[in-house]
Write a protein that holds these residues in place. Structure first.
Motif, PDB file in Angstrom:
ATOM      1  N   ASP A   1      45.467  44.670  40.881  1.00  0.00           N
ATOM      2  CA  ASP A   1      46.496  44.605  40.361  1.00  0.00           C
ATOM      3  C   ASP A   1      46.604  43.084  39.771  1.00  0.00           C
ATOM      4  O   ASP A   1      46.271  42.041  40.674  1.00  0.00           O
ATOM      5  N   ASN A   2      46.464  42.644  38.541  1.00  0.00           N
ATOM      6  CA  ASN A   2      46.276  41.548  37.960  1.00  0.00           C
ATOM      7  C   ASN A   2      47.727  40.988  37.187  1.00  0.00           C
ATOM      8  O   ASN A   2      47.294  39.983  36.282  1.00  0.00           O
TER       9      ASN A   2
ATOM     10  N   ASP B   1      50.421  37.158  48.014  1.00  0.00           N
ATOM     11  CA  ASP B   1      50.529  36.380  46.620  1.00  0.00           C
ATOM     12  C   ASP B   1      51.735  35.938  46.499  1.00  0.00           C
ATOM     13  O   ASP B   1      52.614  36.630  46.680  1.00  0.00           O
TER      14      ASP B   1
ATOM     15  N   VAL C   1      49.079  41.867  48.309  1.00  0.00           N
ATOM     16  CA  VAL C   1      47.818  41.796  47.297  1.00  0.00           C
ATOM     17  C   VAL C   1      47.212  43.173  47.155  1.00  0.00           C
ATOM     18  O   VAL C   1      47.092  43.993  48.507  1.00  0.00           O
TER      19      VAL C   1
ATOM     20  N   CYS D   1      47.832  31.975  45.414  1.00  0.00           N
ATOM     21  CA  CYS D   1      46.954  32.916  46.070  1.00  0.00           C
ATOM     22  C   CYS D   1      47.088  33.308  47.444  1.00  0.00           C
ATOM     23  O   CYS D   1      47.433  32.090  48.164  1.00  0.00           O
ATOM     24  N   THR D   2      46.819  34.281  48.186  1.00  0.00           N
ATOM     25  CA  THR D   2      46.859  34.469  49.413  1.00  0.00           C
ATOM     26  C   THR D   2      45.969  33.379  50.329  1.00  0.00           C
ATOM     27  O   THR D   2      44.853  33.045  49.763  1.00  0.00           O
TER      28      THR D   2
END
Length: 143
Positions: free
Chosen positions: A68-69, A128, A64, A115-116
């Motif tokens: 960053d998306n 992720d 992650v 997600c993490t």
């Protein structure tokens, strides 16, 4: 003496930023078996023939990073009956960073975004993961 390639040196081209992935899994193909026997056959067993192929979903994991998306943006391309499909190229590299085995996976789209996990006493990077549906892959072994 020749040695097998180690599996820890690889790259993934996925249509987004060139960020290193920590893990790739799910490069699997299977084939159903169709069993058939003609009623008048003198043999007392079913003959087998190849059926439809089954493809596993592919999982990509990466760290992650702030700002960053890209996983989320790709995931959100889903609209009614449409989604952005991408070709993913996974390369196993040698010591000179040259591709020696290349998997080209076609028509990939995200079916799961994980997600993490968060843990207050952990000492590891946030990771992720995306799970990709696909429509098959080819494998090229280079010399």
């Amino acid at each position: 003496m020749d040695f097998p390639l180690p599996k820890f040196h690889f790259s993934v081209q996925w249509g987004g930023s060139k960020i290193a992935f920590t893990e790739v899994s799910g490069l699997n193909k299977e084939m159903d078996v169709i069993e058939h026997r003609v009623g008048s056959s003198p043999e007392f067993f079913k003959k087998k023939m190849p059926g439809l192929q089954k493809l596993s979903n592919i999982t990509l994991k990466r760290g992650v990073f702030l700002g960053d998306n890209e996983f989320y943006d790709w995931y959100n391309t889903v609209a009614q009956n449409t989604v952005e499909k991408r070709t993913i190229i996974i390369s196993l590299l040698d010591e000179n960073h040259e591709p020696k085995v290349v998997w080209t996976v076609k028509d990939c789209f995200i079916v799961s975004l994980k997600c993490t996990d968060l843990k207050s006493d952990a000492n590891e990077a946030a990771i992720d993961a995306v799970e990709l549906a696909n429509h098959g892959f080819t494998v090229e072994y280079k010399s």
